[in-house]
Design a protein around this motif. Structure first.
Motif, PDB file in Angstrom:
ATOM      1  N   LEU A   1       0.847  -1.251   0.107  1.00  0.00           N
ATOM      2  CA  LEU A   1      -0.023  -0.235  -0.216  1.00  0.00           C
ATOM      3  C   LEU A   1       0.851   1.040   0.006  1.00  0.00           C
ATOM      4  O   LEU A   1       1.984   1.196   0.560  1.00  0.00           O
ATOM      5  N   SER A   2       0.342   2.254  -0.580  1.00  0.00           N
ATOM      6  CA  SER A   2       1.067   3.710  -0.762  1.00  0.00           C
ATOM      7  C   SER A   2       0.141   4.636  -0.100  1.00  0.00           C
ATOM      8  O   SER A   2      -1.078   4.824  -0.286  1.00  0.00           O
ATOM      9  N   CYS A   3       0.772   5.706   0.346  1.00  0.00           N
ATOM     10  CA  CYS A   3      -0.043   6.814   0.816  1.00  0.00           C
ATOM     11  C   CYS A   3       0.697   7.998   0.557  1.00  0.00           C
ATOM     12  O   CYS A   3       2.134   8.307   1.016  1.00  0.00           O
ATOM     13  N   ALA A   4       0.162   8.930  -0.269  1.00  0.00           N
ATOM     14  CA  ALA A   4       0.721  10.026  -0.654  1.00  0.00           C
ATOM     15  C   ALA A   4       0.081  11.275   0.061  1.00  0.00           C
ATOM     16  O   ALA A   4      -1.100  11.571   0.251  1.00  0.00           O
ATOM     17  N   ALA A   5       0.945  12.021   0.333  1.00  0.00           N
ATOM     18  CA  ALA A   5       0.384  13.343   1.439  1.00  0.00           C
ATOM     19  C   ALA A   5       0.718  14.839   0.668  1.00  0.00           C
ATOM     20  O   ALA A   5       1.901  14.736  -0.030  1.00  0.00           O
ATOM     21  N   SER A   6       0.021  15.408   0.652  1.00  0.00           N
ATOM     22  CA  SER A   6       0.261  16.994   0.023  1.00  0.00           C
ATOM     23  C   SER A   6      -0.381  18.114   0.988  1.00  0.00           C
ATOM     24  O   SER A   6      -1.078  17.625   1.743  1.00  0.00           O
ATOM     25  N   GLY A   7       0.025  19.196   0.519  1.00  0.00           N
ATOM     26  CA  GLY A   7      -0.760  20.288   1.378  1.00  0.00           C
ATOM     27  C   GLY A   7       0.051  20.652   2.301  1.00  0.00           C
ATOM     28  O   GLY A   7       1.518  20.712   1.963  1.00  0.00           O
ATOM     29  N   ARG A   8      -0.410  21.175   3.495  1.00  0.00           N
ATOM     30  CA  ARG A   8       0.305  21.954   4.424  1.00  0.00           C
ATOM     31  C   ARG A   8       1.388  20.773   5.016  1.00  0.00           C
ATOM     32  O   ARG A   8       1.149  19.929   5.457  1.00  0.00           O
ATOM     33  N   THR A   9       2.650  21.326   4.891  1.00  0.00           N
ATOM     34  CA  THR A   9       3.851  20.237   5.279  1.00  0.00           C
ATOM     35  C   THR A   9       3.850  20.213   6.955  1.00  0.00           C
ATOM     36  O   THR A   9       3.831  21.344   7.574  1.00  0.00           O
ATOM     37  N   LEU A  10       3.698  19.284   7.391  1.00  0.00           N
ATOM     38  CA  LEU A  10       4.091  19.266   8.959  1.00  0.00           C
ATOM     39  C   LEU A  10       5.311  18.543   8.983  1.00  0.00           C
ATOM     40  O   LEU A  10       5.821  17.425   8.834  1.00  0.00           O
ATOM     41  N   ARG A  11       6.500  19.353   9.394  1.00  0.00           N
ATOM     42  CA  ARG A  11       7.914  18.937   9.371  1.00  0.00           C
ATOM     43  C   ARG A  11       8.051  17.862  10.547  1.00  0.00           C
ATOM     44  O   ARG A  11       8.895  17.137   9.926  1.00  0.00           O
ATOM     45  N   ASN A  12       7.337  17.842  11.639  1.00  0.00           N
ATOM     46  CA  ASN A  12       7.660  16.607  12.412  1.00  0.00           C
ATOM     47  C   ASN A  12       6.124  15.988  12.632  1.00  0.00           C
ATOM     48  O   ASN A  12       5.334  16.756  13.122  1.00  0.00           O
ATOM     49  N   ASN A  13       6.068  14.772  12.100  1.00  0.00           N
ATOM     50  CA  ASN A  13       4.492  14.060  12.197  1.00  0.00           C
ATOM     51  C   ASN A  13       4.889  12.649  12.337  1.00  0.00           C
ATOM     52  O   ASN A  13       6.013  12.007  12.036  1.00  0.00           O
ATOM     53  N   VAL A  14       3.791  12.014  12.839  1.00  0.00           N
ATOM     54  CA  VAL A  14       3.784  10.499  12.704  1.00  0.00           C
ATOM     55  C   VAL A  14       2.688  10.088  11.654  1.00  0.00           C
ATOM     56  O   VAL A  14       1.871  10.832  11.619  1.00  0.00           O
ATOM     57  N   MET A  15       3.235   9.163  10.905  1.00  0.00           N
ATOM     58  CA  MET A  15       2.047   8.747  10.070  1.00  0.00           C
ATOM     59  C   MET A  15       1.869   7.366  10.332  1.00  0.00           C
ATOM     60  O   MET A  15       2.700   6.496  10.762  1.00  0.00           O
ATOM     61  N   GLY A  16       0.513   6.949  10.070  1.00  0.00           N
ATOM     62  CA  GLY A  16       0.034   5.614  10.473  1.00  0.00           C
ATOM     63  C   GLY A  16      -0.737   4.855   9.651  1.00  0.00           C
ATOM     64  O   GLY A  16      -1.390   5.638   8.498  1.00  0.00           O
ATOM     65  N   TRP A  17      -1.091   3.615   9.721  1.00  0.00           N
ATOM     66  CA  TRP A  17      -1.993   2.994   9.035  1.00  0.00           C
ATOM     67  C   TRP A  17      -3.206   2.274  10.074  1.00  0.00           C
ATOM     68  O   TRP A  17      -2.512   1.683  11.096  1.00  0.00           O
TER      69      TRP A  17
END
Length: 124
Positions: free
Chosen positions: A20-36
């Motif tokens: 699976l892939s996840c593409a993020a766009s828009g306001r950049t969160l410099r420090n973040n956690v990404m999850g599934w």
């Protein structure tokens, strides 16, 4: 706002692999956690895996540990979930989510931005 879009779901057989892939766009969160997360019919949304901003730390649900691998490519604003040895109980809609900060929470309300989900069906 941050927009996230999942892709890569499909119908596979027991024991197969899927990425699976996840593409993020828009306001950049410099420090973040990404999850599934995933949600099967009639069940609550459940945590699958999470990864910190630099990819240095990951967290997995016990049910997928050793079979799934989460990774991210910040240069491309992408996150991935490599799923191996798929089982029928992995059948669900899989969601990508983004949380500001550094905590790899398994609690869905901790995540501020969500995609629409991608269906994964594992047939026996």
């Amino acid at each position: 706002q941050v927009q996230v879009v999942e892709s890569g779901g499909g119908l596979v057989q027991v024991g197969d692999s899927l990425r699976l892939s996840c593409a993020a766009s828009g306001r950049t969160l410099r420090n973040n956690v990404m999850g599934w997360f995933r949600q099967a019919p009639g069940r609550e949304r459940e945590f699958v895996a999470a990864i910190t901003w630099n990819g240095g730390s990951t967290r997995y649900a016990d049910s997928v540990k050793g079979r799934f691998t989460i990774s991210r490519d910040n240069a491309k604003n992408m996150m991935f979930l490599q799923m191996n040895i798929l089982k029928p109980e992995d059948t669900a809609v899989y969601f990508c989510a983004v949380a500001p900060g550094f905590i790899m929470s398994p609690w869905a309300p901790s995540y501020a931005y969500w995609g629409q989900g991608t269906q994964v069906t594992v047939s026996s």
